[in-house]
Design an enzyme around this catalytic site. Structure first.
Site, short mmCIF file in Angstrom:
data_model
loop_
_atom_site.label_atom_id
_atom_site.label_comp_id
_atom_site.label_asym_id
_atom_site.label_seq_id
_atom_site.Cartn_x
_atom_site.Cartn_y
_atom_site.Cartn_z
N GLY A 46 0.83 -1.19 0.00
CA GLY A 46 0.00 0.00 0.00
C GLY A 46 0.87 1.24 0.00
O GLY A 46 2.01 1.20 0.47
N GLN A 51 2.96 10.11 1.00
CA GLN A 51 4.27 9.43 1.08
C GLN A 51 5.16 9.77 -0.11
O GLN A 51 6.37 9.55 -0.06
CB GLN A 51 4.09 7.91 1.17
CG GLN A 51 3.45 7.47 2.48
CD GLN A 51 3.31 5.96 2.56
OE1 GLN A 51 2.36 5.40 2.03
NE2 GLN A 51 4.26 5.30 3.19
N CYS A 95 5.85 0.12 7.32
CA CYS A 95 5.47 1.28 6.49
C CYS A 95 6.65 1.65 5.61
O CYS A 95 7.79 1.67 6.09
CB CYS A 95 5.10 2.44 7.41
SG CYS A 95 4.61 3.93 6.52
N LEU A 96 6.38 1.95 4.35
CA LEU A 96 7.47 2.31 3.43
C LEU A 96 8.15 3.62 3.85
O LEU A 96 9.28 3.87 3.47
CB LEU A 96 6.95 2.41 1.99
CG LEU A 96 6.45 1.09 1.38
CD1 LEU A 96 5.89 1.33 -0.02
CD2 LEU A 96 7.57 0.05 1.33
N HIS A 137 -4.57 1.51 7.44
CA HIS A 137 -3.23 2.10 7.57
C HIS A 137 -3.05 3.23 6.55
O HIS A 137 -2.55 4.31 6.88
CB HIS A 137 -2.19 0.98 7.36
CG HIS A 137 -0.77 1.42 7.31
ND1 HIS A 137 0.19 0.98 8.21
CD2 HIS A 137 -0.10 2.24 6.45
CE1 HIS A 137 1.35 1.55 7.91
NE2 HIS A 137 1.22 2.29 6.84
N GLU A 138 -3.50 2.99 5.31
CA GLU A 138 -3.32 3.99 4.25
C GLU A 138 -4.24 5.20 4.45
O GLU A 138 -3.83 6.33 4.21
CB GLU A 138 -3.54 3.36 2.87
CG GLU A 138 -2.60 2.21 2.51
CD GLU A 138 -1.13 2.52 2.71
OE1 GLU A 138 -0.74 3.69 2.57
OE2 GLU A 138 -0.36 1.59 3.04
N HIS A 141 -2.76 7.57 6.78
CA HIS A 141 -1.76 8.46 6.15
C HIS A 141 -2.43 9.74 5.64
O HIS A 141 -1.84 10.81 5.71
CB HIS A 141 -1.09 7.76 4.96
CG HIS A 141 0.11 6.93 5.31
ND1 HIS A 141 1.24 7.49 5.88
CD2 HIS A 141 0.37 5.62 5.16
CE1 HIS A 141 2.14 6.52 6.06
NE2 HIS A 141 1.64 5.38 5.63
#
Ligand SMILES: [Zn+2]
Length: 181
Positions: A46, A51, A95-96, A137-138, A141
Site C-alpha cells: 500500500g 508518502q 510502512c514504506l 493504515h493507508e 496516512h
C-alpha cells in the site's frame, strides 16, 4: 511510469491532513500509475499520496501476496470508512516511510470503505484480513497519522530517532556520491 522517491519519517508532509480531490485530472491518473509502480518496486502492499509528497486523498494498494495469483492494483480516491467491525485484529505492520520497523497494531478486523475510482465512479467494498488492515493504515496516512502513533511515546521516539539517523546516513551517502561523481 515513474518511480517516485518515498518520504521517510520524520517529515512534516507525513503529518498533514490531506485535501479531498475535487476533480480527477490526468495529473491524478499519472500520479496513481506512478504510485502503483513505486509501491510494487519498493516492494509494498500500500502507498498513500503524502508518502510521495502529494497532499491529496489518494491511495493505492494490492494485498495479493501470492506471486502466482493475479495482481489486484487498486486506486482509491477520497476513501471513507463507512462501517467498522467491533471485532479487532492485531497485525504486525510496517510502512514504506518507516523502513525496517514493525509493530503489532490493533484495528477493526473488517471495514466497509467507499471511494471514487479514477473515472470518478463511486465504489464501495467490504474489506477483511490483510486488505482491511492495509486500507485503514493507508487512510490514516491521509489524515497525517502513522502506525507508530498508536505506540507508547517511548517506543515511538526510539523509532523516530532511528529514522533521523537513517536519513542522515542516506544524505551523507548522497553527498559522497555527488563528490565522487
Ligand atoms: Zn505507511
Amino acid at each position: 511510469m515513474t518511480i517516485r522517491p518515498i518520504l521517510i519519517h520524520p517529515d512534516p508532509r507525513l503529518k498533514k491532513r490531506c485535501a479531498p480531490v475535487t476533480e480527477i485530472t490526468d495529473a491524478h491518473r499519472k500520479l496513481a500509475e506512478d504510485m502503483l509502480e513505486t509501491m510494487y518496486a519498493a516492494p509494498g502492499i500500500g502507498l498513500a499520496a503524502p508518502q510521495v509528497g502529494v497532499l491529496e486523498r489518494i491511495l493505492v494498494m494490492d494485498c495479493v501476496k501470492d506471486p502466482e495469483a493475479e495482481p489486484r492494483p487498486m486506486v482509491l480516491i477520497n476513501p471513507e470508512i463507512t462501517w467498522a467491525s467491533e471485532e479487532t485484529r492485531v497485525y504486525e505492520e510496517g510502512c514504506l516511510s518507516i523502513p525496517d520497523q514493525f509493530a503489532e497494531i490493533e484495528r477493526p478486523a473488517e471495514v466497509r470503505v467507499r471511494w471514487l475510482d479514477l473515472e470518478g465512479r463511486e465504489q464501495e467494498e467490504h474489506f477483511t484480513g490483510l486488505w482491511a488492515t492495509c486500507v485503514q493504515h493507508e487512510i490514516d496516512h491521509l489524515d497525517g497519522k502513522l502506525f507508530i502513533d498508536y505506540l507508547k511515546p517511548l517506543r515511538r521516539q526510539m523509532i523516530t530517532r532511528k529514522m533521523v539517523k537513517l536519513k542522515r546516513d542516506r544524505e551523507r551517502e548522497r553527498v559522497a556520491e555527488r563528490a565522487r561523481g
